[in-house]
Scaffold this active site. Structure first.
Site, PDB file in Angstrom:
ATOM      1  N   ARG B  37       1.755  -0.069  15.730  1.00  0.00           N
ATOM      2  CA  ARG B  37       2.991  -0.386  14.989  1.00  0.00           C
ATOM      3  C   ARG B  37       2.830  -1.738  14.338  1.00  0.00           C
ATOM      4  O   ARG B  37       2.735  -2.744  15.013  1.00  0.00           O
ATOM      5  CB  ARG B  37       4.192  -0.403  15.929  1.00  0.00           C
ATOM      6  N   SER B 106      12.167   8.399  17.855  1.00  0.00           N
ATOM      7  CA  SER B 106      13.064   7.499  18.583  1.00  0.00           C
ATOM      8  C   SER B 106      14.464   8.091  18.632  1.00  0.00           C
ATOM      9  O   SER B 106      14.949   8.642  17.645  1.00  0.00           O
ATOM     10  CB  SER B 106      13.162   6.140  17.876  1.00  0.00           C
ATOM     11  N   LYS B 135      15.797  -7.321  20.275  1.00  0.00           N
ATOM     12  CA  LYS B 135      16.830  -6.291  20.193  1.00  0.00           C
ATOM     13  C   LYS B 135      18.109  -6.840  20.841  1.00  0.00           C
ATOM     14  O   LYS B 135      18.144  -7.079  22.045  1.00  0.00           O
ATOM     15  CB  LYS B 135      16.395  -5.029  20.961  1.00  0.00           C
TER      16      LYS B 135
END
Ligand code: NI
Lengths: 213, 213
Positions: B37, B106, B135
């Site tokens: 990623r 996800s 987050k």
């Protein structure tokens, strides 16, 4: 493949109209090919936009090229994809899209142009011809270089970067390219009128070039 | 497909070693699957990285999943692709990659999980379990919700977001998920040791879960 007026989208130019409306105006004015180029956008949103734009390009039978995201191009079955030197390599993209789709590649040197042609490009986007607000002086390659690249390859070439209604004729005549690519000269202000005046200049240049040959 | 320790890369964690070296350490420690990623990276650089990482995952016979960029996954013939809710739609991706590749999606609600399964997902990445520095609290869904999603679908589920060595056992036992997905718990500090300790906790949780059944 008619590359004479190659309109590249940028939603930041839109003034209260949708991208689909803007693209339709560009086509009505005379744009011969449309590239959907959207930066800083998720794949899902890009996909949704591409599907909508494809409806209108399909209606007018104008090719739709997707910038950079080969997956989005494949997902919407676009007519082609355009990649820059920092995107996926042209030969890899050609393998992914197959022989039937249009592959465009950005080049700013003769070497990049020749390599792109060898790697399977159907056309080159060459520039920036002039420096602009978004492209600094260092990115501008000038008319002479554009002409050199055009003469070095057999595939068609569109000039991009700093194209305006005022310089369109000169760029066409002095470089011998097959068309002009622009965002702002089409999409800022009266889109349909912009396209109509630009395509007129381009056609005038083609005519004068043919007569002088 | 062994999802027990699902390591997700992030080059910003690397401390003077290459991404390939980091991935090899994670695998040596016990990572069972690797996701590449990388955000804010051009397609060509992503492609180059993916090719290199695939050499090492291939050597150890560990699946390599590419985040978001389906075109990069296709270009390097990765084992699969992982998409979030803002990426290309799962059903579209499944069509593009065919039945033989792994598709991860996800999900942070039961509805998203069920839809992803219907759209062809092979596994779900569910979270964020806990809030983290990257987050905020609003993204955290908690253990109870992770468990609900796991029970609502038939495909395997990995929990992601705020996983640490300290909470790994609890997350596994309280949610019943099939594995844990993490960036920092593997890639910050001693990567091989991190992975080795994490997989131990995960295996201990599997054992205790089986005994209590
Ligand atoms: Ni790009």
């Amino acid at each position: 493949m008619d590359l004479r007026l190659y309109a590249v989208t940028d939603r930041s130019y839109l003034n209260g109209i949708t991208l689909v409306e803007a693209v339709e105006m560009a086509i009505k004015g005379g744009a011969t090919i449309i590239q959907l180029r959207e930066k800083n956008i998720g794949g899902r949103e890009f996909y949704g936009l591409a599907l909508k734009v494809k409806e209108v390009t399909g209606l007018y039978n104008i090719p739709l090229i997707i910038n950079d995201r080969v997956d989005v191009a494949l997902a919407v079955d676009a007519d082609g994809v355009h990649v820059g030197q920092e995107d996926l390599p042209a030969d890899v993209v050609r393998r992914m899209i197959g022989p039937g789709k249009i592959l465009g590649v950005s080049a700013k040197t003769v070497e990049e142009g020749i390599k792109a042609q060898r790697d399977g490009a159907d056309y080159l986007g060459v520039g920036a011809v002039y420096s602009t607000l978004t492209k600094p002086e260092s990115d501008a390659i000038g008319l002479e270089r554009v002409k050199m690249i055009k003469e070095a390859v057999d595939i068609p070439v569109v000039a991009i970067g700093g194209i305006t209604l005022e310089n369109a004729y000169e760029v066409m005549v002095k470089t011998g390219v097959d068309g002009l690519s622009t965002v702002s000269a089409v999409f800022s202000g009266d889109i349909e009128k912009n396209a109509r005046l630009l395509i007129k200049e381009i056609e005038r240049a083609f005519k004068d070039r043919n007569q002088s040959m």
